[in-house]
Design an enzyme around this catalytic site. Structure first.
Site, short mmCIF file in Angstrom:
data_model
loop_
_atom_site.label_atom_id
_atom_site.label_comp_id
_atom_site.label_asym_id
_atom_site.label_seq_id
_atom_site.Cartn_x
_atom_site.Cartn_y
_atom_site.Cartn_z
N SER A 125 0.84 -1.20 0.00
CA SER A 125 0.00 0.00 0.00
C SER A 125 0.88 1.25 0.00
O SER A 125 1.96 1.26 0.59
CB SER A 125 -0.88 -0.01 1.25
OG SER A 125 -1.54 1.22 1.40
N TYR A 149 -2.51 -0.54 10.14
CA TYR A 149 -2.63 -1.14 8.81
C TYR A 149 -1.34 -0.93 8.00
O TYR A 149 -0.77 -1.87 7.46
CB TYR A 149 -3.82 -0.57 8.05
CG TYR A 149 -3.79 -0.89 6.57
CD1 TYR A 149 -4.04 -2.17 6.12
CD2 TYR A 149 -3.48 0.09 5.63
CE1 TYR A 149 -3.99 -2.48 4.78
CE2 TYR A 149 -3.43 -0.21 4.29
CZ TYR A 149 -3.68 -1.49 3.86
OH TYR A 149 -3.60 -1.79 2.52
N LYS A 153 1.66 -3.66 6.59
CA LYS A 153 2.13 -3.74 5.20
C LYS A 153 3.65 -3.57 5.13
O LYS A 153 4.33 -4.29 4.40
CB LYS A 153 1.42 -2.70 4.32
CG LYS A 153 -0.04 -3.03 4.07
CD LYS A 153 -0.17 -4.35 3.34
CE LYS A 153 -1.56 -4.62 2.84
NZ LYS A 153 -1.62 -5.84 2.04
#
Length: 183
Positions: A125, A149, A153
């Site tokens: 991402s 989040y 990643k």
């Protein structure tokens, strides 16, 4: 024929990828736990492409199920989209993101070693760039995360790099993108 395993196969990006792979003649095995998608997406993919494919109801955090999938299929490559993806939910429930995103990726890498699969495309991402004002981003930009989040990643990216150093036959690509919209 060797198969491409697509995790998160019925999510937005996964379903478009599976559709294009099938149209190009690849044999695909989809895998999804349907936490961010719908089971009916499989039917739509088959209708659009006119080609059947297997989409298994499985979770990447279940190592024994993953191992079974690898044992019963000749997998040559993996495209790994399966992840929890909501930034607000990652802030309120960070352990769920760590378990799904990090443990799930570790399970895939373990299966790759066990079953001699050397090709991985990892869906990361652009959130790994944090709040950088250096737009447009380049791959050389400083990485800095601002939420769980994004941290999951970035951790997975680092694990994949370490993994590829330990296993030189491993080929990988990491894709970083923003929220995709539109078909």
């Amino acid at each position: 024929m060797k198969k491409i395993l697509v995790t998160g196969a019925t999510g937005y990006i996964g379903s478009h990828t599976v559709t294009n792979l099938l149209k190009e003649g690849y044999e695909v095995i989809g895998l999804d736990n349907y936490s961010n998608s719908h089971r009916d997406t499989t039917k739509s993919i088959i209708q659009i492409t006119g080609k059947d494919f297997t989409c298994l109801d499985a979770d990447i955090t279940d190592y024994s199920k993953l191992d079974e999938i690898f044992r019963h299929n000749e997998i040559s490559s993996i495209i790994h989209f399966a992840a929890l993806k909501s930034v607000p939910e990652s802030v309120s429930s960070p352990l769920e993101d760590y378990e799904n995103n990090v443990i799930g990726t570790l399970n895939l890498l373990k299966c790759m070693i066990e079953h001699k699969v050397n090709n991985l495309i990892y869906s990361s991402s652009a959130t790994v760039y944090g709040n950088s004002s250096a737009v447009p981003y380049s791959e050389e930009a400083k990485l800095s995360v601002t939420n769980p989040y994004g941290r999951t990643k970035l951790i997975c990216e680092e694990i994949i790099r370490d993994f590829s150093n330990a296993y030189p036959d491993m080929k990988f690509i990491i894709l970083r993108y923003f929220n995709p919209i539109g078909a």
